[in-house]
Write an enzyme that holds these catalytic residues in place. Structure first.
Site, PDB file in Angstrom:
ATOM      1  N   GLY A  48       0.918  -1.189   0.112  1.00  0.00           N
ATOM      2  CA  GLY A  48      -0.087   0.129   0.045  1.00  0.00           C
ATOM      3  C   GLY A  48       1.012   1.236   0.068  1.00  0.00           C
ATOM      4  O   GLY A  48       1.657   1.359   0.938  1.00  0.00           O
ATOM      5  N   ALA A  49       0.519   2.103  -1.199  1.00  0.00           N
ATOM      6  CA  ALA A  49       1.427   3.282  -1.176  1.00  0.00           C
ATOM      7  C   ALA A  49       1.880   3.926   0.040  1.00  0.00           C
ATOM      8  O   ALA A  49       3.066   4.054   0.410  1.00  0.00           O
ATOM      9  CB  ALA A  49       1.008   3.890  -2.227  1.00  0.00           C
ATOM     10  N   ARG A  82      10.526  -0.867  -4.558  1.00  0.00           N
ATOM     11  CA  ARG A  82       9.184  -1.080  -5.521  1.00  0.00           C
ATOM     12  C   ARG A  82       9.183   0.162  -6.092  1.00  0.00           C
ATOM     13  O   ARG A  82       9.337   1.394  -5.816  1.00  0.00           O
ATOM     14  CB  ARG A  82       8.067  -1.312  -4.502  1.00  0.00           C
ATOM     15  CG  ARG A  82       7.890  -2.612  -4.101  1.00  0.00           C
ATOM     16  CD  ARG A  82       6.645  -2.904  -3.525  1.00  0.00           C
ATOM     17  NE  ARG A  82       5.557  -3.390  -4.543  1.00  0.00           N
ATOM     18  CZ  ARG A  82       4.271  -3.489  -4.336  1.00  0.00           C
ATOM     19  NH1 ARG A  82       3.780  -3.371  -3.184  1.00  0.00           N
ATOM     20  NH2 ARG A  82       3.519  -3.694  -5.584  1.00  0.00           N
ATOM     21  N   GLN A 183      -5.388  -8.900  -2.377  1.00  0.00           N
ATOM     22  CA  GLN A 183      -5.340  -8.044  -1.220  1.00  0.00           C
ATOM     23  C   GLN A 183      -6.776  -7.721  -0.814  1.00  0.00           C
ATOM     24  O   GLN A 183      -7.011  -7.156   0.328  1.00  0.00           O
ATOM     25  CB  GLN A 183      -4.729  -6.630  -1.732  1.00  0.00           C
ATOM     26  CG  GLN A 183      -3.358  -6.676  -1.856  1.00  0.00           C
ATOM     27  CD  GLN A 183      -3.040  -7.030  -3.370  1.00  0.00           C
ATOM     28  OE1 GLN A 183      -3.317  -7.855  -3.892  1.00  0.00           O
ATOM     29  NE2 GLN A 183      -1.635  -6.490  -3.877  1.00  0.00           N
ATOM     30  N   ASP A 224      -1.312   4.884  -6.334  1.00  0.00           N
ATOM     31  CA  ASP A 224       0.052   4.680  -6.017  1.00  0.00           C
ATOM     32  C   ASP A 224       0.771   6.019  -6.666  1.00  0.00           C
ATOM     33  O   ASP A 224       2.111   6.151  -6.177  1.00  0.00           O
ATOM     34  CB  ASP A 224       0.510   3.368  -6.716  1.00  0.00           C
ATOM     35  CG  ASP A 224       0.154   2.213  -5.872  1.00  0.00           C
ATOM     36  OD1 ASP A 224      -1.175   1.741  -5.914  1.00  0.00           O
ATOM     37  OD2 ASP A 224       1.026   2.064  -5.080  1.00  0.00           O
ATOM     38  N   ASN A 234      -2.621   2.777 -10.205  1.00  0.00           N
ATOM     39  CA  ASN A 234      -3.201   2.128  -9.080  1.00  0.00           C
ATOM     40  C   ASN A 234      -3.129   0.583  -9.385  1.00  0.00           C
ATOM     41  O   ASN A 234      -2.859   0.058 -10.628  1.00  0.00           O
ATOM     42  CB  ASN A 234      -4.762   2.420  -8.912  1.00  0.00           C
ATOM     43  CG  ASN A 234      -5.232   1.933  -7.309  1.00  0.00           C
ATOM     44  OD1 ASN A 234      -4.376   2.012  -6.315  1.00  0.00           O
ATOM     45  ND2 ASN A 234      -6.439   1.223  -7.244  1.00  0.00           N
ATOM     46  N   LYS A 235      -3.562  -0.369  -8.548  1.00  0.00           N
ATOM     47  CA  LYS A 235      -3.505  -1.717  -8.689  1.00  0.00           C
ATOM     48  C   LYS A 235      -4.148  -2.121  -9.959  1.00  0.00           C
ATOM     49  O   LYS A 235      -5.053  -1.759 -10.471  1.00  0.00           O
ATOM     50  CB  LYS A 235      -4.433  -2.185  -7.469  1.00  0.00           C
ATOM     51  CG  LYS A 235      -4.422  -3.892  -7.506  1.00  0.00           C
ATOM     52  CD  LYS A 235      -3.185  -4.620  -7.447  1.00  0.00           C
ATOM     53  CE  LYS A 235      -1.978  -4.053  -6.549  1.00  0.00           C
ATOM     54  NZ  LYS A 235      -0.668  -4.636  -6.746  1.00  0.00           N
TER      55      LYS A 235
HETATM   56  O1  MRU Z   1       0.752  -3.961  -4.646  1.00  0.00           O
HETATM   57  P1  MRU Z   1       0.110  -3.181  -3.546  1.00  0.00           P
HETATM   58  O2  MRU Z   1      -1.000  -3.960  -2.545  1.00  0.00           O
HETATM   59  O3  MRU Z   1       1.127  -2.545  -2.530  1.00  0.00           O
HETATM   60  O4  MRU Z   1      -0.974  -2.302  -4.258  1.00  0.00           O
HETATM   61  C1  MRU Z   1      -1.764  -1.328  -3.488  1.00  0.00           C
HETATM   62  C2  MRU Z   1      -2.643  -0.539  -4.387  1.00  0.00           C
HETATM   63  O5  MRU Z   1      -2.429  -0.470  -5.473  1.00  0.00           O
HETATM   64  C3  MRU Z   1      -3.466   0.615  -3.524  1.00  0.00           C
HETATM   65  O6  MRU Z   1      -4.689   0.788  -3.985  1.00  0.00           O
HETATM   66  C4  MRU Z   1      -2.577   1.813  -3.300  1.00  0.00           C
HETATM   67  O7  MRU Z   1      -1.450   1.647  -2.954  1.00  0.00           O
HETATM   68  C5  MRU Z   1      -3.302   3.048  -2.450  1.00  0.00           C
HETATM   69  S1  MRU Z   1      -3.374   2.139  -0.821  1.00  0.00           S
HETATM   70  C6  MRU Z   1      -3.876   3.520   0.319  1.00  0.00           C
END
Ligand code: MRU
Length: 332
Positions: A48-49, A82, A183, A224, A234-235
């Site tokens: 999560g960012a 990352r 997730q 992100d 984003n994801k």
């Molecule tokens: O690969 P991840 O689990 O780190 O990806 C997370 C996401 O894409 C979230 O939507 C994003 O980081 C926002 S978290 C508040």
């Protein structure tokens, strides 16, 4: 609310909830070095960012507490862990600024704690602004995990959902599984279930169909990295949700703190997209689910163009309609 990590002042280490083990086990890892922190970020033990920005900031504290000469080396290792979430680099740059002015571990720790606490305060504001946008009895779809586990607490998109629920605005949440790391199924479902928010899990591929059968009001996602023109990384799967939302007249909201904006990226084209090992698709928990040796394309983020986004909500207010001018004005 489940914090994803906490500073342990007695042991001078970070206690970190291993998110790869949730929801089956609550395992707390004792992180004592920046290398272990970088590994935890790379392997999505913390993810999560905003949360990886906070984790990286504490990683620098761990480095200089043991060897004050190791700041630059630790910075590089953490920055490379990352690529897509700009919050990681943003938090590290904040720490570097403090290190330049006051090169001592106590000042760095104070800044890491600031970053951590500010994030929670920002999420509460994002939650309040976002909840105001939802009408009474809203039905929403969310993707991935953007809750307390992904942030300093409360959450961004899930923070909006939490705040809307407390304000009595929310009727139903549908949260996606979010393949391949699940997730949504493992983490978001865990958070929603703990709070008793009415929610149902949907397969990623079922959302467009859901929109034909149920009146969905908003899709609410985190981010992100948000480029200067509002394009949002984003994801993986977020873009498909935005396309489906547009076709079905469902509004689309991005919720993120100001540290997620990257005005040096003119558009989404310039955002680096993380690709992970094909094995995350061809195997499930070590068991093959595709023919042995089969290749896979595994980007873990995508970019939603700004013109598919109705509102970007950050702690400073709401950007709607989304434009570069409106973003620059709000961020000052
Ligand atoms: O690969 P991840 O689990 O780190 O990806 C997370 C996401 O894409 C979230 O939507 C994003 O980081 C926002 S978290 C508040």
């Amino acid at each position: 609310m489940n914090p994803p990590l906490r500073w342990n002042d007695d042991a001078r280490r970070v206690d970190l909830l291993d998110q790869t083990q949730l929801p089956v086990e609550e395992t707390w890892l004792e992180i004592e070095t920046p290398d272990r922190m970088a590994e935890a970020i790379r392997m999505l033990r913390v993810r999560g960012a905003p949360a990886i920005g906070i984790a990286a900031a504490y990683g620098l504290v761990l480095a200089v507490s043991r060897d004050p000469q190791s700041f630059d080396q630790a910075f590089r290792v953490l920055a490379d862990s990352r690529p897509t979430a700009v919050n990681l680099r943003w938090a590290l740059e904040r720490m570097r600024e403090v290190w330049r002015r006051r090169p001592d571990a106590a000042s760095l720790l104070a800044e890491a704690i600031n970053i951590h606490e500010e994030d929670l305060a920002q999420n509460l504001k994002i939650g309040a602004y976002g909840a105001e946008l939802l009408g009474q009895g809203a039905k929403v779809v969310t993707h991935c995990n953007t809750g307390a586990l992904a942030t300093g607490g409360h959450g961004t998109a899930l923070g909006v959902i939490r705040s809307a629920w407390s304000a009595g605005h929310l009727a139903q949440v549908y949260n996606t599984e979010t393949r391949p790391w699940l997730q949504g199924a493992r983490l978001t479902a865990w958070e929603l279930h703990e709070e008793g928010i009415p929610a149902k899990l949907v397969a990623d591929g079922a959302v467009a169909h859901l929109m034909t059968r149920e009146k969905i009001d908003w899709v609410i996602v985190g981010a992100d990295r948000i480029a200067a023109n509002g394009d949002t990384a984003n994801k993986i799967g977020t873009y498909a949700l935005a396309v489906a939302a547009k076709l079905h007249g469902v509004k689309f909201m991005v919720a993120a703190p100001s540290g997620t904006f990257d005005l040096s990226c003119p558009s989404g084209q310039a955002i680096p997209i993380e690709e992970r090992t094909p094995r995350e698709l061809t195997e499930f928990r070590g068991e093959p689910v595709a023919p042995l040796g089969y290749d896979a394309f595994n980007p873990v983020f995508d970019v939603t163009p700004a013109d598919l986004i109705d509102a970007i909500v950050c702690e400073r207010g709401v950007i709607s309609p989304v434009s570069e001018e409106a973003i620059r004005k709000l961020l000052g």
